[in-house]
Design a protein around this motif. Structure first.
Motif, mmCIF file in Angstrom:
data_model
loop_
_atom_site.group_PDB
_atom_site.id
_atom_site.type_symbol
_atom_site.label_atom_id
_atom_site.label_comp_id
_atom_site.label_asym_id
_atom_site.label_seq_id
_atom_site.Cartn_x
_atom_site.Cartn_y
_atom_site.Cartn_z
ATOM 1 N N PRO A 162 -3.856 -30.052 -10.979
ATOM 2 C CA PRO A 162 -3.625 -31.236 -10.154
ATOM 3 C C PRO A 162 -4.650 -32.300 -10.522
ATOM 4 C CG PRO A 162 -4.799 -29.589 -8.888
ATOM 5 C CD PRO A 162 -4.536 -28.985 -10.240
ATOM 6 N N PRO A 163 -4.349 -33.563 -10.235
ATOM 7 C CA PRO A 163 -5.357 -34.595 -10.471
ATOM 8 C C PRO A 163 -6.611 -34.266 -9.682
ATOM 9 C CG PRO A 163 -3.253 -35.582 -9.852
ATOM 10 C CD PRO A 163 -3.115 -34.105 -9.701
ATOM 11 N N ASP A 164 -7.759 -34.737 -10.181
ATOM 12 C CA ASP A 164 -9.035 -34.373 -9.558
ATOM 13 C C ASP A 164 -9.066 -34.673 -8.074
ATOM 14 O OD1 ASP A 164 -9.909 -33.507 -11.922
ATOM 15 O OD2 ASP A 164 -11.041 -35.324 -12.443
ATOM 16 N N TRP A 165 -8.569 -35.870 -7.727
ATOM 17 C CA TRP A 165 -8.675 -36.266 -6.323
ATOM 18 C C TRP A 165 -7.838 -35.378 -5.434
ATOM 19 C CZ3 TRP A 165 -4.104 -37.901 -4.130
ATOM 20 C CH2 TRP A 165 -3.103 -38.309 -5.013
ATOM 21 N N GLU A 166 -6.707 -34.922 -5.998
ATOM 22 C CA GLU A 166 -5.863 -34.060 -5.188
ATOM 23 C C GLU A 166 -6.545 -32.725 -4.961
ATOM 24 O OE1 GLU A 166 -1.767 -34.672 -6.561
ATOM 25 O OE2 GLU A 166 -1.297 -32.931 -5.307
ATOM 26 N N GLY A 167 -7.233 -32.244 -6.020
ATOM 27 C CA GLY A 167 -7.984 -30.999 -5.893
ATOM 28 C C GLY A 167 -9.037 -31.113 -4.804
ATOM 29 N N HIS A 213 -14.148 -43.763 -5.472
ATOM 30 C CA HIS A 213 -13.333 -43.739 -6.691
ATOM 31 C C HIS A 213 -12.047 -44.528 -6.517
ATOM 32 C CE1 HIS A 213 -16.007 -40.456 -7.849
ATOM 33 N NE2 HIS A 213 -15.705 -40.829 -9.066
ATOM 34 N N LEU A 214 -12.010 -45.346 -5.474
ATOM 35 C CA LEU A 214 -10.901 -46.264 -5.250
ATOM 36 C C LEU A 214 -9.562 -45.574 -5.013
ATOM 37 C CD1 LEU A 214 -11.653 -49.127 -7.760
ATOM 38 C CD2 LEU A 214 -12.136 -49.034 -5.326
ATOM 39 N N ILE A 215 -9.612 -44.388 -4.423
ATOM 40 C CA ILE A 215 -8.357 -43.780 -3.985
ATOM 41 C C ILE A 215 -7.979 -44.471 -2.671
ATOM 42 C CG2 ILE A 215 -7.199 -41.619 -3.389
ATOM 43 C CD1 ILE A 215 -8.382 -41.370 -6.089
ATOM 44 N N PRO A 216 -6.775 -45.005 -2.562
ATOM 45 C CA PRO A 216 -6.427 -45.719 -1.333
ATOM 46 C C PRO A 216 -6.495 -44.800 -0.112
ATOM 47 C CG PRO A 216 -4.722 -45.992 -3.001
ATOM 48 C CD PRO A 216 -5.685 -44.994 -3.515
ATOM 49 N N ALA A 217 -6.966 -45.371 0.999
ATOM 50 C CA ALA A 217 -7.155 -44.565 2.200
ATOM 51 C C ALA A 217 -5.847 -43.942 2.666
ATOM 52 C CB ALA A 217 -7.756 -45.423 3.305
ATOM 53 N N SER A 272 -18.894 -36.795 3.385
ATOM 54 C CA SER A 272 -19.407 -37.103 2.054
ATOM 55 C C SER A 272 -18.274 -37.053 1.032
ATOM 56 C CB SER A 272 -20.528 -36.139 1.683
ATOM 57 O OG SER A 272 -19.999 -34.847 1.541
ATOM 58 N N MET A 273 -17.348 -36.112 1.249
ATOM 59 C CA MET A 273 -16.218 -36.039 0.309
ATOM 60 C C MET A 273 -15.326 -37.262 0.443
ATOM 61 S SD MET A 273 -14.882 -32.217 -0.060
ATOM 62 C CE MET A 273 -15.325 -31.250 1.322
ATOM 63 N N LEU A 274 -15.108 -37.675 1.682
ATOM 64 C CA LEU A 274 -14.273 -38.860 1.895
ATOM 65 C C LEU A 274 -14.890 -40.066 1.202
ATOM 66 C CD1 LEU A 274 -13.301 -38.544 5.663
ATOM 67 C CD2 LEU A 274 -11.785 -38.391 3.701
ATOM 68 N N TYR A 275 -16.232 -40.173 1.334
ATOM 69 C CA TYR A 275 -16.897 -41.300 0.687
ATOM 70 C C TYR A 275 -16.711 -41.242 -0.815
ATOM 71 C CZ TYR A 275 -19.226 -43.877 4.342
ATOM 72 O OH TYR A 275 -19.470 -44.700 5.398
ATOM 73 N N GLU A 276 -16.785 -40.019 -1.338
ATOM 74 C CA GLU A 276 -16.641 -39.898 -2.786
ATOM 75 C C GLU A 276 -15.249 -40.366 -3.210
ATOM 76 O OE1 GLU A 276 -18.012 -36.163 -4.253
ATOM 77 O OE2 GLU A 276 -16.973 -36.539 -6.148
#
Lengths: 386, 352
Positions: free
Chosen positions: B248-253, B284-288, B276-280
């Motif tokens: 899976p894409p990193d953000w999904e992981g 990385h500009l993942i839309p909220a 802290s994970m949410l901030y990360e």
């Protein structure tokens, strides 16, 4: 390439081109026009279904005196058409330019424009109509400023108009056009006589659509007109746009155009004339097929197992992936649920509350998938509750 | 080397693989000579843009593919200068007005009028009008959309608009009534499999049915995502089989990990970790919205059926808050806290 620098030759060439094209030009221009423009009413009496307003305006036409006006009503009911037709009847083609100023939301309309452009135009003295012109058109001694889509003007810009309207009322009349009369500030509204444009009723819209279909040579299946009217919700412009798209789809009218200009590559396009069917109309209008909605309604009904989540989630996911717009889904679901006689009124009350909340969310730009899922689940929850 | 998404993108209407009826319709519109304004909508990765480019090619011929990128400067009424990029060919312009945020009205007014008031000089051109493609039309402000209204009617001989949007909900009714709505549905699993098989053939990769089906299922009917995943699988593994894992894409992981942590423990300390994970993710500009949605759908399968409607309710609630509010992190955290509370309450009531 040499002839490029030879002005004379170029001019001759251009003249040639113009001559050979000239005859066709007008013909072609009307062809590529959207029907909405093509069939915009030319005179006041052509305007469909706004009888009350039209009678009042026609009387003012004879009396050659006009109040400031405020037209309001839902889109596609003929507000802009009416004022344009009125202006045309009052001034005729020659004076239109010098006597009418039309500003809409596509023009910059901040406070500075109201102060300068509008004021300058309002202040301008009248030009006399050419001799003999007056016998053809009434040419009353005032100018008209049309502020289309006035509800998108800022409050400041609107207040700047207040005094202007009064000061120059001898030589200038204003016509404000808007969808929501509440967005016009009170001082402005009270200076105008208001005309409400109501949604077109079935009969009138039907007649107009049938006329256009006949003029454009479009074959219509039984019930297609009704489907058009139903999908357009009283918006005649929408209905005509749909009709035109549907006509393009079935290839009607193509036969006529390809004989008109032989150099187009369309000659091979002559298709057997097909009819515009109800299905095509619904397709174009983006109406969700009934069975999709029924599937959702079915999934929302309480089941013996008591759990509805899986079913609903699946149907909603499919609907979203198919690209149906959430707004449309809501409208149709609303129809399906509210007119369902098996649901007691008390529950309907609660359900309608949810609809209103979700609608607000969608307008605010919330995610469609989550919103619709939430909507369906909450309705289902209400249906299950004892 | 281009990504396979771009490399094998269909360039003409003939090459499009699914929605044949729609392609046929676009073709007949393009050939009929009176092309209407279009509003193309559908979920992402359904092939909206691809279809539009193909339609443009049908309209004007191969000339449309020669594109150049211009940077234009616009001036707002308050004398602020805006930089704006335009992708254009001789026949069409492509703009993304939402790039300039609240000033999109200025761009729409100035640019469209300029285009609309110039006539097509080239006598040999196939069409008399220019096409302006507006990306992300659903992010246009109300003002900008209002500015479009009359322009669309007044200058219709010289100008056609193609609006691209994910949904029609944010498009004001007057615009909708002036355009022809074109719905592009996401491809079905079957159709994605076919596309993947086609790509495999062109790339000389072996056709592995099981893998294709799994990718199609994972992609959520998003063809772009499916193709990306497919390429990743091939980049990471020499030999692919039916059971090759799809990374899976990193953000999904990361969101998956977050979901597991949330379920494990419901304490303030855990919320801090999650934060802290949410901030990360946000950095990385993942839309909220994407974060919230993915998180919700990762949490849902793990909880009891009775809780699901409740969780969805709050998820939709906070998603709405994200859209109307300004600080997204508040709402994301609020959702996490709310979820923990709901779950804890439920478990407590079970114990009793």
């Amino acid at each position: 390439m040499a002839s490029f620098f030879d002005l004379k030759a170029r001019r001759a060439g251009a003249a040639n081109g113009a001559a050979s094209n000239g005859g066709k030009q007008t013909n072609e221009n009307t062809r590529v026009q959207p029907w909405v423009e093509k069939y915009r009413p030319k005179t006041l009496s052509d305007v469909t279904a706004q009888d009350h307003t039209i009678t009042v305006l026609e009387r003012t036409l004879q009396a050659s005196n006009l109040p400031h006006m405020l037209f309001y009503g839902p889109p596609g009911t003929g507000k802009t058409s009416t004022i344009l037709a009125l202006a045309k009847e009052l001034y005729g083609p020659e004076l239109m330019k010098s006597r009418v100023l039309e500003l809409n939301a596509s023009d910059e309309r901040g406070i500075s424009i109201v102060r300068e452009k509008v004021k300058d135009f309002a202040r301008m003295q009248l030009t006399n109509p050419p001799a003999g012109y007056k016998s053809k058109y009434p040419c009353p001694p005032f100018k008209i400023i049309i502020l289309d889509e006035a509800d998108s003007m800022t409050q400041d810009a609107q207040s700047a108009l207040r005094r202007t309207m009064e000061t120059y009322s001898k030589i200038t009349r204003f016509c404000l056009i808007c969808n929501y009369v509440t967005r016009i500030i009170d001082p402005l509204a009270s200076r105008c006589s208001k005309f409400r444009f109501k949604s077109l009723d079935q009969g009138n819209a039907k007649k107009r659509l049938e006329d256009i279909a006949k003029l454009e040579d479009v074959g219509l299946e039984e019930g297609a007109i009704d489907a058009l009217i139903q999908c357009s919700e009283g918006d005649l412009r929408k209905a005509i746009t749909y009709l035109q798209s549907a006509a393009r789809l079935v290839g009607a009218g193509n036969t006529k155009t390809s004989t008109g200009d032989g150099d187009d590559d369309e000659t091979g396009m002559d298709v057997d004339k097909k009819l515009v069917s109800v299905k095509i109309v619904q397709d174009i209008a983006g109406v969700i097929p009934d069975d999709s909605i029924q599937k959702l309604v079915q999934a929302m009904r309480p089941t013996s197992g008591g759990e509805t989540y899986q079913g609903i989630a699946k149907v909603v996911e499919e609907m979203v992936a198919d690209g149906w717009s959430a707004g449309q889904a809501m409208t149709q679901l609303y129809q399906a649920v509210v007119y369902d006689e098996k649901i007691p009124d008390v529950k309907k009350n609660k359900i309608v509350m949810i609809f209103s909340e979700i609608d607000k969310r969608l307008v605010d730009g919330a995610d469609e998938h989550l919103s619709i899922l939430d909507l369906a689940l909450r309705i289902s929850g209400i249906l299950t509750a004892k | 080397m281009a990504l396979i998404v771009d490399k094998h993108r269909p360039r003409s209407l003939d090459a499009l693989t699914y929605h044949d009826e729609l392609s046929e319709r676009l073709r007949s519109l393009a050939q009929s000579g009176d092309f209407p304004h279009l509003l193309v909508y559908g979920p992402s990765g359904a092939g909206k843009k691809t279809r539009i480019v193909a339609t443009l090619k049908e309209l004007y011929g191969p000339g449309v593919e020669k594109i150049k990128i211009d940077a234009r400067v616009f001036q707002t009424s308050s004398n602020r200068k805006l930089e704006f990029t335009i992708v254009s060919s001789v026949y069409h312009l492509e703009i993304t007005p939402s790039d300039v945020g609240n000033y999109d009205r200025v761009v729409v007014q100035d640019l469209l009028k300029e285009v609309a008031q110039t006539q097509q000089v080239d006598q040999s051109a196939r069409q008399k009008f220019k096409v302006v493609v507006i990306n992300e039309a659903d992010h246009l402000t109300r003002d900008a959309q209002a500015a479009l209204r009359r322009t669309m009617e007044k200058y219709s001989p010289n100008l056609r608009l193609i609006l691209l949007a994910n949904s029609t909900a944010n498009i004001i009714a007057p615009i909708r009534s002036r355009t022809l709505l074109v719905r592009v549905a996401a491809p079905s699993h079957q159709e994605i499999c076919e596309v993947l098989a086609g790509v495999a053939k062109k790339e000389g990769w072996p056709v592995v049915k099981g893998l294709h089906e799994r990718i199609a299922r994972d992609s959520g009917r998003n063809l772009r995502k499916a193709l990306m995943a497919y390429e990743t699988v091939h980049a990471q593994n020499e030999k692919v089989t039916d059971t090759t894992p799809i990374p899976p894409p990193d953000w999904e992981g990361l969101i998956g990990l977050m979901a597991r942590q949330i379920l494990e423990e419901h304490t303030p300390a855990r919320i801090l970790q999650v934060r802290s994970m949410l901030y990360e993710l946000l950095s990385h500009l993942i839309p909220a919205t994407t974060i919230l949605k993915t998180l919700t759908f990762k949490l849902i399968p793990q909880i009891d059926d009775a809780l699901k409607p409740e969780v969805i309710k709050w998820s939709a609630f906070y998603e709405h808050r994200i859209k109307t509010g300004t600080k997204v992190i508040f709402h994301l955290e609020a959702f996490v806290a709310k979820f923990m509370r709901i779950l804890e309450m439920y478990l407590m009531s079970m114990d009793m």
